[in-house]
Design a protein around this motif. Structure first.
Motif, short mmCIF file in Angstrom:
data_model
loop_
_atom_site.label_atom_id
_atom_site.label_comp_id
_atom_site.label_asym_id
_atom_site.label_seq_id
_atom_site.Cartn_x
_atom_site.Cartn_y
_atom_site.Cartn_z
N LYS A 452 0.80 -1.18 -0.05
CA LYS A 452 -0.03 0.12 0.09
C LYS A 452 0.73 1.29 0.01
CE LYS A 452 -4.32 -1.05 0.10
NZ LYS A 452 -5.65 -0.43 -0.61
N ASP A 455 0.72 2.99 -3.37
CA ASP A 455 -0.29 3.75 -4.05
C ASP A 455 -0.37 4.98 -4.62
OD1 ASP A 455 -1.43 0.89 -3.60
OD2 ASP A 455 -2.85 1.48 -2.09
N TRP A 456 0.16 6.02 -3.59
CA TRP A 456 0.04 7.37 -4.14
C TRP A 456 0.88 7.52 -5.35
CZ3 TRP A 456 4.63 10.13 -4.64
CH2 TRP A 456 5.85 9.64 -4.21
N SER A 458 0.79 5.64 -8.15
CA SER A 458 0.03 5.73 -9.33
C SER A 458 -0.81 6.89 -9.58
CB SER A 458 -0.91 4.49 -9.21
OG SER A 458 -1.82 4.57 -8.06
N GLU A 459 -1.00 7.60 -8.43
CA GLU A 459 -2.06 8.83 -8.54
C GLU A 459 -1.16 10.20 -9.05
OE1 GLU A 459 -3.41 9.23 -4.52
OE2 GLU A 459 -3.96 7.05 -4.56
#
Length: 725
Positions: A452, A455-456, A458-459
């Motif tokens: 996790k 995750d950021w 991919s943003e």
């Protein structure tokens, strides 16, 4: 008259000196019953220099912001030492009223300085007495910094000083009348008017009687004070006049810095504990007052009861049971009361059995034995020295340490007691247990999977290099970006992470992240008291970082979380990891100054900046965030009344972010109240913990309609990015 004066003065002086000699021996034994503390004599020249600076310039006293108090205390303090010579003169005057100290006694500069410090010292002590009377606990309650102080002792010391100084002035007036008939001269610059007003026309015999009487009164007042403090070894308001010099010289940092930043390593018998193979008789933390290091016992004895720590403490200011001052006073009184039991050989072994025989303890008074039986931390029902609720109220913000004029190390002592409670007693708030398990099992306080953490990435619409995937050698990059648990996993903190990464991308800074290989630095575990878990996390991270950097001479790390920044920079060297660590605001400030980032878009908003404790007080980074804000067109920063060194905590430090606040007003609510008093459109900070805590309070106020929906809490990097883009 003369014979009575001599007998009275010499008699009380003999009693005073005898008792004082006894209490000095007892004080030494009490302080040294503590454990060895390594490193307190390093760099003696720097320590001596710092002592001279702190003493001469009163730098610590000035931190409260009221220079008049510092100046008044300086004159009283210097008078205490300088005017000791007038006590010698008083003894001589018992035998010869015209006596003066040989060589310097009739030297006009000495006489002038003596009178100057007497007069100014008199004005200063009256001013300080008035301030105390204006801030009495009976009128201001908990808001008085003297709440909980032993007031009669303070009054006694102040009136002693007042009485001695008045005696000196009267003596000087009588001396002037006796020697030159009250004519003006530099020797009697201030006392000539007294001579003229009180002793004009007085006979020589009358002046002799006055000098004998007042000299005796001065000696009696002085030695009555000595007897009083000898009979009250816990009278810190008096004893700090002697012990403060030692406490400052033996302070934690030989460069003169406050005892903030890195916590002390966990010691047993003065040696670091090997957590992989601890000794069978190793003592974990502080469970008894004699488990404190000797510097801790010196700290407790040195406390002046001034209440500056209490006045700044976020827990005390929000009606919680913790007062750093009251903690120190309780530990001081307990240590001195228990000392005779320790001197007799008393104490418990690791199995909790009494080490001393009945024969050894038969001479120990019952009240001392009862004091020795008290638990150090517990509930009022247990008759504990220090309340468990108070112990867990601490945010480790360091406001107490920053403000203490005699360099008491409150935070280290609190964490030492927490260590025992966590590692030996397993007694700590239950919600904190979940956080500890999550760090141990998942490597982060929220218990989320390691994947996790990415995750950021991919943003964002630019490449974020990951070490081990996109970057194989850290020599290719400028900085390793330590994202941190909050920056990777908490939604609000992730906005800071993405903003900072984009700014690095725009500025052309080569950076990489560790991704799933990153793990919690262990800061929450260490501040809670679980030193074992911190050591496990720190050693794991150091091993990984050392392998990643390899032989690269430059090991630069940048962190957006001040707690990670503090651990990596200040605490990881304790476990073999030495890196060049900076905070993201420091790097961004440099990039703006170099022209690699140019804020151009105006942001027409009122802003107030909140200093994170672990960035500000713990690491002295105050300027870079403010310089960034100042360079963004349109932003108008209004400081809160408690800012920089006196900044107020958000309530998250010391692992409090993972413990519910059930007593008093929420600390983050108090801080947001202060922020809103500046009428801001935006509250800015530079820490993910602060972002969450202040954001929670603002969200609650939006729901109740107290603030507009447009109100936001943002990181400095987010503001900069808006202007740069």
């Amino acid at each position: 008259m003369q014979i009575a004066a001599i007998i009275t003065s010499l008699g009380i002086a003999a009693v005073g000196l005898a008792l004082f000699a006894q209490v000095l021996v007892r004080m030494y034994k009490t302080i040294t019953m503590g454990q060895p503390v390594p490193g307190r004599t390093s760099n003696p020249w720097a320590r001596t220099k710092n002592l001279v600076v702190e003493f001469g310039a009163h730098t610590r006293m000035a931190r409260r912001g009221k220079r008049s108090i510092g100046a008044a205390h300086w004159f009283v303090m210097v008078s205490f030492g300088l005017l000791f010579f007038t006590l010698i003169t008083a003894f001589g005057q018992l035998f010869s009223p015209s006596f003066q100290i040989p060589v310097i006694g009739h030297w006009w500069p000495y006489q002038f300085v003596t009178e100057l410090f007497t007069v100014v010292g008199l004005v200063a002590i009256v001013y300080l007495m008035a301030l105390r009377l204006a801030n009495l606990p009976r009128t201001k309650g908990r808001k008085s910094r003297f709440f909980g102080s032993v007031m009669w002792q303070a009054y006694y010391v102040e009136y002693t000083i007042l009485g001695v100084l008045l005696c000196i002035l009267v003596l000087r007036g009588a001396e002037c009348a006796l020697e030159n008939g009250s004519r003006f001269s530099m020797e009697y610059f201030f006392s000539a008017p007294i001579a003229k007003g009180l002793f004009q026309g007085a006979s020589v015999s009358t002046l002799h009687n006055v000098i004998w009487a007042v000299a005796t009164l001065k000696i009696v007042i002085s030695f009555a004070w000595m007897i009083t403090i000898s009979l009250n070894s816990t009278m810190g308001v008096a004893w700090h006049r002697f012990l403060a010099f030692l406490n400052i010289w033996f302070k934690k940092k030989d460069d003169g810095g406050t005892a903030l930043g890195a916590l002390n390593p966990m010691l047993s018998g003065g040696k670091p504990i090997d957590f992989e193979d601890p000794d069978e008789d190793a003592v974990f933390g502080v469970g008894k007052v004699e488990d404190f290091g000797w510097k801790g016992l010196l700290d407790f004895s040195t406390c002046t009861e001034c209440g500056r720590c209490q006045e700044q403490c976020p827990a005390w200011n929000t009606e919680k049971p913790l007062s750093p001052k009251l903690m120190v006073l309780a530990l001081r009184d307990h240590a001195h009361a228990k000392a005779p039991y320790i001197f007799a050989g008393g104490g418990l072994d690791l199995a909790g059995e009494e080490k001393a025989t009945e024969e050894m303890l038969k001479g120990v008074p019952h009240d001392v034995l009862a004091e020795a039986a008290r638990p150090l931390v517990g509930s009022p029902e247990d008759n504990a020295v220090f309340a468990a609720e108070a112990l867990w109220s601490c945010t480790t913000c360091g406001a107490c340490v920053e403000q203490c004029p005699v360099d008491i190390e409150h935070v280290d002592h609190i964490v030492d007691m927490r260590r025992y409670q966590v590692m030996i007693e397993s007694a700590f708030p239950s919600e904190a247990g979940t956080m500890l398990k999550n760090i141990e099992n998942k490597g982060n306080p929220w218990g989320m999977p390691a994947k996790k953490r990415l995750d950021w990435v991919s943003e964002v619409d630019f490449e974020v290099p990951i070490f081990g995937e996109d970057v194989e050698d850290l020599s290719e990059i400028d900085y390793l970006y330590w994202v941190g648990c909050a920056g990777s996993l908490e939604d609000r903190a992730k906005k800071t992470t993405k903003a900072f990464a984009e700014l690095l991308h725009i500025a052309g800074v080569k950076f990489a992240i560790l991704g799933g290989e990153e793990s919690c630095t262990g800061d929450p575990a260490r501040r809670l008291g679980n030193e074992f878990l911190f050591q496990m996390q720190a050693q794991q991270n150091v091993e990984m970082l050392n392998e990643a950097f390899g032989d690269k001479p430059s090991k630069k790390i940048v962190a957006t979380c001040p707690h990670c920044f503090n651990s990596l920079a200040n605490e990881y060297p304790q476990v073999g990891g030495t890196y060049d660590v900076i905070h993201h605001t420091q790097l961004l400030d440099t990039l703006v100054a170099e022209g690699r980032l140019t804020p151009v878009t105006p942001i027409d908003q009122n802003i107030t900046y909140h200093d994170p404790c672990y960035l500000g007080r713990h690491n002295k980074v105050y300027t870079p965030p403010r310089e960034i804000i100042a360079k963004v067109p349109g932003l108008r920063n209004t400081e809160m009344h408690r800012c920089k060194e006196k900044g107020f905590c958000c309530g998250a430090g010391g692992a409090r972010m993972w413990m519910e606040e059930r007593i008093g007003k929420r600390i983050n609510t108090e801080r947001v109240d202060e922020a809103l008093s500046t009428n801001p459109d935006v509250i800015s900070t530079a820490c993910p913990y602060c972002l969450v805590m202040l954001g929670d309070s603002i969200t609650a106020r939006k729901q109740s309609g107290e603030v507009p929906e447009s109100m936001e809490v943002v990181d400095v990097s987010q503001l900069l990015l808006r202007s740069v883009k």
